[in-house]
Design a protein around this motif. Structure first.
Motif, PDB file in Angstrom:
ATOM      1  N   GLU A 163      21.332 -49.534  95.672  1.00  0.00           N
ATOM      2  CA  GLU A 163      20.401 -50.320  96.336  1.00  0.00           C
ATOM      3  C   GLU A 163      20.992 -50.533  97.792  1.00  0.00           C
ATOM      4  O   GLU A 163      20.216 -50.484  98.855  1.00  0.00           O
ATOM      5  CB  GLU A 163      19.889 -51.628  95.701  1.00  0.00           C
ATOM      6  CG  GLU A 163      20.833 -52.596  95.461  1.00  0.00           C
ATOM      7  CD  GLU A 163      20.313 -53.947  94.745  1.00  0.00           C
ATOM      8  OE1 GLU A 163      19.138 -53.898  94.584  1.00  0.00           O
ATOM      9  OE2 GLU A 163      21.325 -55.046  94.615  1.00  0.00           O
ATOM     10  N   LYS A 167      19.616 -48.728 101.463  1.00  0.00           N
ATOM     11  CA  LYS A 167      19.354 -49.415 102.514  1.00  0.00           C
ATOM     12  C   LYS A 167      20.004 -48.688 103.785  1.00  0.00           C
ATOM     13  O   LYS A 167      19.518 -48.773 104.884  1.00  0.00           O
ATOM     14  CB  LYS A 167      19.478 -50.898 102.542  1.00  0.00           C
ATOM     15  CG  LYS A 167      19.115 -51.626 103.934  1.00  0.00           C
ATOM     16  CD  LYS A 167      19.153 -53.246 103.620  1.00  0.00           C
ATOM     17  CE  LYS A 167      18.924 -54.022 105.024  1.00  0.00           C
ATOM     18  NZ  LYS A 167      18.785 -55.467 104.738  1.00  0.00           N
ATOM     19  N   TYR A 199      16.149 -55.399  99.354  1.00  0.00           N
ATOM     20  CA  TYR A 199      16.346 -53.845  99.210  1.00  0.00           C
ATOM     21  C   TYR A 199      15.225 -53.221  98.736  1.00  0.00           C
ATOM     22  O   TYR A 199      14.836 -52.111  98.713  1.00  0.00           O
ATOM     23  CB  TYR A 199      17.513 -53.554  98.065  1.00  0.00           C
ATOM     24  CG  TYR A 199      18.733 -53.921  98.808  1.00  0.00           C
ATOM     25  CD1 TYR A 199      19.182 -53.744  99.892  1.00  0.00           C
ATOM     26  CD2 TYR A 199      19.564 -54.715  97.858  1.00  0.00           C
ATOM     27  CE1 TYR A 199      20.613 -54.451 100.276  1.00  0.00           C
ATOM     28  CE2 TYR A 199      20.821 -55.339  98.094  1.00  0.00           C
ATOM     29  CZ  TYR A 199      21.316 -55.023  99.497  1.00  0.00           C
ATOM     30  OH  TYR A 199      22.611 -55.283  99.683  1.00  0.00           O
TER      31      TYR A 199
END
Length: 699
Positions: A163, A167, A199
């Protein structure tokens, strides 16, 4: 499906990335060393001994290694490894992201950098992390908080999670706005509850953009670690969303190809590269290595070279930038090296170079002197140069000698039968028989009407049909009309203009094609859509509908307007005149915020948006092209700053604009140079096309 591209042959006619987690928590103890592949020694595409030929990420590791985005590790025996299965650390991921975005050279190695006590980063990476904060790839407060919340592991050396990396990559390609829009959108993954809320929008954005998918069909694994091979694959695939110039890399069109050389045409010039036995070849729709035989001459390709040798070559498309034209020889001008050919009953000149190979249909080589008047030829020219060059000439084995006329009785893909005054006549079809129906582009055999069409057959010396021309009908197109459908009469529709004065009943056949804003659709679905959008263009012949196309706007030339009757008349590209009423249609005209219909000029190009529920103009956008000088280019935010003699500097977003070179080829934002001159085309207030202007003295 296997690939069927053939090297040197003239043809006339987004994979998602899985981020693979690693259970390994090992931390790399040495700083990476930048190297380039010694392709003359190793057989695999990469220089790393632990990335064998055929490795699932070999293509991406090879490309990013040559681009300088990823590095290897020098071992004691002077070999290099990549350690593809090792979990990548957060500080390593950041330096890769900066190199990927073309920003790594902006670090200040001598700056005094001070982070909070809990934010621990190895000294080598500190200037890169600082730059990532400054460029917005990382949020300083957010990362400081992450480090403070978990001090058991240094921030820099902790493994990067799926995650967190997602991003980072979405920010690196400048799509943070998409992530914000999708922040509150429900995730399709069953383990969405395990995702940190900060996220979710980025995971949704990366999924929608086709960059990532889950560990399985419904599980994303947000906390899982990313290994080095997976992150290399992710960055490699994300390059289609960002324009960055990497040293030694160039994209363009293959203009010439020999056994050991490849010539690339890009930005108006040609560059020749050597090919070696160790050159790595890839195709855009395959992860596996390919071969030189799959290169498509006159097709798109990306080359990464070192010292004039192409080390990495990737086919970027399946289309050759060429145009074949059928015609009849008129005359050859020996002095000026010009071949004049009759194309669609108009004389067209083609430049002739003695190096061009002329062949007949059987492959026998001919001389230019063999192309006598009235001989049929197919001349192929390139379309990627500003001044197209003739590539090949294929002549018929002999001029057309006979014709036959009559009523079309039957046909299939091998024969055609007509009925003339003497009875029935059946002929075999030659390969690539051309069908001509006035008003219908790219007509095919299926467009012919049995027992309705009077046709003229052109026959070659083998008595085969090379062309079929319909002589008793043409296809007509109605634009600016709306359609009415009665379920009790399922085979008919009534179409009428905006004023209800010109109505026509037309019927469907099994050949009728339906199109909804560029997408083919079934008849039943199309007819239901008439309740949502009545605006259609209808092509028909003998009251039979050839195609029904839904439209939401018309683009063409403004002919006239009547402010009393509240109508505008425009001429579409196909030549049809369309009269549209308007009630309250705002006019969008660049530089004229209070423009009205009276401000338009006859002959201006306009795009008129339509009211969905009736044939009526709802907005008018005038096309304006102005010349500017580029003063700044923001690659990350896809923004350009321009000015000219009458305007001050202004910023323009390039999100939806078509970017073209001076020769008309596609280009990316990173190819637009500060100080260059460009033609900017606005549709209303929106920048829709930006084309570089060739200002050199030789044109």
């Amino acid at each position: 499906m296997p690939l069927h591209y053939t090297w040197k042959k003239v043809i006339t006619g987004a994979l998602a990335v899985t981020l693979i987690g690693s259970s390994s928590a090992a931390v790399l103890g040495a700083n990476p060393v930048a190297i380039y592949a010694n392709q003359a020694v190793v057989k695999q595409a990469t220089p790393f001994t632990d990335v064998a030929a055929g490795h699932w990420a070999e293509k991406h590791i090879a490309k990013l290694s040559l681009q300088g985005i990823i590095n290897g590790y020098q071992e004691n025996n002077d070999t290099f490894t990549f350690r593809p299965e090792r979990s990548i650390t957060q500080q390593e991921a950041v330096i890769m992201a900066l190199r990927f975005a073309g920003l790594a050279n902006q670090i200040d190695e001598h700056a005094m950098i001070q982070f909070t006590e809990s934010f621990v980063v190895d000294n080598f990476y500190k200037p890169y992390i600082q730059l990532a904060f400054e460029q917005g790839l990382l949020d300083r407060d957010e990362e400081y908080q992450i480090a403070e919340d978990d001090s058991s592991k240094a921030w820099g050396s902790r493994p990067a999670s799926r995650e967190w990396v997602t991003k980072l990559i979405v920010k690196a390609i400048g799509e943070e706005a998409v992530a914000k829009q999708l922040q509150n959108t429900e995730s399709r993954f069953s383990d969405a509850g395990a995702m940190d809320s900060k996220y979710i929008g980025f995971i949704n954005a990366a999924t929608q953009l086709g960059l990532v998918k889950g560990l399985s069909e419904d599980r994303f694994g947000p906390k899982s670690n990313i290994n080095r091979a997976s992150l290399a694959t992710l960055f490699s695939r994300a390059q289609g969303h960002i324009g960055v110039e990497y040293t030694g890399q160039e994209s363009g069109v293959i203009s010439n190809l020999t056994e050991d050389k490849i010539t690339l045409y890009a930005n108006g010039k040609e560059t020749e590269y050597s090919l070696s036995d160790a050159t790595a070849y890839y195709h855009y729709n395959s992860e596996s290595a390919s071969s030189k035989e799959q290169l498509l001459e006159y097709g798109d390709v990306t080359i990464i070279a070192r010292d004039g040798v192409a080390r990495y070559v990737e086919v970027e498309g399946d289309v050759q930038h060429i145009k074949p034209v059928n015609g009849t020889v008129v005359h050859y001008n020996e002095a000026e090296k010009l071949l004049y050919v009759l194309v669609d009953e108009k004389p067209v000149e083609f430049k002739y170079d003695p190096s061009i190979v002329i062949e007949n249909e059987e492959g026998t080589t001919l001389q230019i002197s063999d192309l006598k008047r009235d001989r049929q030829v197919v001349i192929t020219s390139d379309t990627f140069r500003e001044e197209p060059r003739t590539i090949s000439i294929v002549a018929s084995s002999a001029p057309v000698v006979t014709t036959a006329k009559g009523l079309l009785y039957e046909f299939n893909n091998k024969i055609v039968t007509i009925q003339d005054d003497t009875g029935f006549v059946t002929k075999f079809l030659a390969p690539n028989t051309v069908v001509t129906i006035e008003g219908l582009n790219n007509a095919k055999l299926d467009d012919l009407l049995i027992e309705k069409d009077n046709v003229e057959l052109s026959l070659n010396e083998k008595d085969q049909v090379t062309a079929i021309k319909v002589v008793n009908r043409q296809v007509e197109t109605l634009a600016g009309y709306q359609a009415y459908y009665n379920e009790k009469l399922p085979e008919f529709i009534t179409v009428s203009d905006a004023f209800g004065k010109q109505a026509k009943v037309l019927y469907f056949s099994g050949r009728t094609k339906f199109n909804y804003f560029g997408n083919n659709m079934e008849k039943d679905t199309a007819l239901k859509m008439l309740n949502q959008n009545v605006n259609v263009t209808v092509s028909y012949t003998h009251d039979e509908i050839v195609s029904l196309n839904f439209v939401n706007s018309y683009t063409g030339e403004m002919v006239r307007w009547d402010t009393n009757a509240k109508t505008i008349t425009m001429r579409l590209d196909g030549g049809e005149e369309v009269v549209l009423p308007y009630t309250n249609a705002p006019v969008y005209y660049k530089g004229r915020p209070a423009a009205s219909i009276g401000d338009m000029r006859q002959g201006e190009k306009v795009t008129v948006s339509l009211n969905f529920t009736k044939v009526e103009a709802s907005a008018i956008r005038v096309h304006v092209t102005e010349q500017f000088q580029v003063t700044a280019v923001d690659i990350i935010n896809k923004k350009i700053t321009m000015k000219n003699a009458t305007t001050k500097e202004n910023d323009y977003m390039l999100l939806d604009a078509e970017l073209l070179t001076a020769a008309g080829g596609k280009q990316t934002i990173n190819q637009i140079k500060v100080g260059s001159t460009v033609d900017a085309t606005f549709v209303g207030d929106e920048l829709k096309k930006l084309q570089t202007v060739n200002t050199s003295s030789n044109g």
